[in-house]
Write a protein that holds these residues in place. Sequence first.
Motif, short mmCIF file in Angstrom:
data_model
loop_
_atom_site.label_atom_id
_atom_site.label_comp_id
_atom_site.label_asym_id
_atom_site.label_seq_id
_atom_site.Cartn_x
_atom_site.Cartn_y
_atom_site.Cartn_z
N ASP A 1 -4.42 -7.41 -2.06
CA ASP A 1 -5.45 -5.94 -1.40
C ASP A 1 -3.79 -5.05 -1.53
OD1 ASP A 1 -5.94 -8.37 -1.39
OD2 ASP A 1 -7.39 -8.01 0.24
N HIS A 2 -4.10 -4.01 -2.36
CA HIS A 2 -3.94 -2.35 -2.23
C HIS A 2 -3.01 -2.19 -3.49
CE1 HIS A 2 -5.76 -0.79 1.50
NE2 HIS A 2 -5.14 -1.41 1.70
N PRO B 1 -9.36 1.72 -4.49
CA PRO B 1 -9.09 3.20 -5.25
C PRO B 1 -9.97 4.26 -4.18
CG PRO B 1 -11.16 1.86 -7.49
CD PRO B 1 -10.24 0.75 -5.88
N ILE C 1 -2.97 -1.20 -11.17
CA ILE C 1 -3.83 -2.69 -12.13
C ILE C 1 -3.25 -2.04 -13.90
CG2 ILE C 1 -5.79 -0.71 -12.74
CD1 ILE C 1 -7.81 -2.90 -12.17
N GLU D 1 -7.81 4.77 -1.62
CA GLU D 1 -6.28 5.97 -2.33
C GLU D 1 -7.14 6.99 -2.57
OE1 GLU D 1 -5.70 4.20 -5.58
OE2 GLU D 1 -4.82 1.98 -5.46
N TYR E 1 -7.69 4.80 -12.06
CA TYR E 1 -6.53 3.82 -12.57
C TYR E 1 -6.87 4.11 -14.23
CZ TYR E 1 -7.30 2.15 -8.76
OH TYR E 1 -7.47 1.40 -6.82
N GLN F 1 0.77 -1.31 -0.28
CA GLN F 1 -0.43 0.02 -0.38
C GLN F 1 0.94 1.86 -0.31
OE1 GLN F 1 -2.83 0.69 3.39
NE2 GLN F 1 -3.83 2.26 2.53
N PHE G 1 -7.66 -4.12 -5.83
CA PHE G 1 -8.08 -2.69 -5.82
C PHE G 1 -8.79 -2.35 -4.77
CE2 PHE G 1 -5.37 -4.86 -9.18
CZ PHE G 1 -4.23 -3.59 -9.20
N GLU H 1 -0.43 -0.14 -4.76
CA GLU H 1 -0.15 1.11 -5.16
C GLU H 1 0.98 1.04 -5.55
OE1 GLU H 1 -1.68 3.68 -2.33
OE2 GLU H 1 -3.44 2.49 -2.15
N GLY I 1 -3.13 2.34 -7.44
CA GLY I 1 -2.91 0.98 -7.59
C GLY I 1 -2.06 0.32 -8.79
N LEU J 1 -12.25 -5.53 -8.17
CA LEU J 1 -12.37 -3.87 -7.10
C LEU J 1 -13.66 -4.34 -6.04
CD1 LEU J 1 -13.52 -1.69 -10.14
CD2 LEU J 1 -10.87 -1.25 -9.35
#
Length: 404
Positions: free
Chosen positions: A260-261, A285, A299, A288, A336, A241, A283, A263, A297, A311
């Motif tokens: 997960d996350h 968002p 992606i 963030e 994204y 993250q 992800f 970033e 993220g 998501l």
Amino acid sequence: MMALATNHVLKNIRKCLQPGGKVLDNISIWIQGDRIHAVESWERIQSDIEQSGNPYTVRDCSAWIAAPGLIDCHTHLLFAGSREGELYARARGTPYLEILRQGGGIYRTVEAVRSASEEELIENGRYYLDMALSYGITTVEIKTGYGLDYSTEEKMLRVINRLNAHPVDIVPTFLVHTVPRGLDRKAYIEEIAAKWIPSFRDRAEWFDLFLEEGVFSLKEAEFLSTHARDAGYHLGLHTNQVHDIGGIGLADTLGMRHVDHLEVLSDEDAHRIRRNPECYAVFLPAAEAFVFSDRIGQIEKLLDIPDRLVLSSDFNPGSSPVLSPYFIMAHAVLRYRLHDPFLILDAYTVNPATMLYLDDRGVLAPGKKADMVFMQLDAFEQIPYWAGTDFVQGVMKSGSWVEC
């Protein structure tokens, strides 16, 4: 005595979403009990159901488009209190982890959850589950992690179990969130491994941990996650993250189902995720956006595995006080630059269903649970576009219409 209809037909749905961007036009769905029996033309279903001799009801859905019930696979939905002041502190430039170091963040919610009674937590949980259902979310994952002591984590799991009476299906996760201030770190972690993990296994299917600098180290995460794996939990991980401290490699080694996350994601770690067909990338968002992160993220590095992209809301009182899936979908476009709306919809339906081993949902097909959301829109491409509009017209859970 009149026979009660257990067969329901949703007639002439304008558009019906299928995985991978496929759309069925002017289609009808025959429901038996809590399952979808057929997805066919009205003429075909009418003929078959009348030949069966069973009583049935019909509802005209020609003004609506239909999608599978949405699945929010990463939430901290069970909490008490609120932390709106932290939003404005971050707006003034105070970093998320600095707020945590100062005793805010997770610690503030922990105090509120410890003080709350089970009935207060149940009332809060029902309120947010009602909200989720009104959006068309029919399955939600809920993490613990706001106890940080055995008795409060156990209380959270009891409450989650009691919330199973709600129409929304719940996937319970035991989350090890952070180490309380003032405790012997080594002893605390060893107690979690020896007592908490085995004790909570009958109430939680999943284990999760927040891997981050100043929270849990890679060695600590490996120690606890290995114990959880050996106890029979499915594994997920909050990782990458703010800093990359080796979470993707750990997930690969331990066979974690999701990370997960993301970033911060190196090309090497993206390759690790891509080459492992059992690992999903989640992800978040909104998390963030609400911490004013200049990291996005990653992606785009994983777009060649669209069936393993997910998501979710990360709904919590601090870094993501957002439960609306449509807000998340819109931010997947805005943040994204995702330009495939059907990828976005798969990331809230079939992909999280498969990730969570819930093969009975996420797709509108025979044999699947009759979980659906109906929207008064012209096309599925409009869902992220009209994210701020109340376009949900109806929600069906397990074959029954629900009040939203």
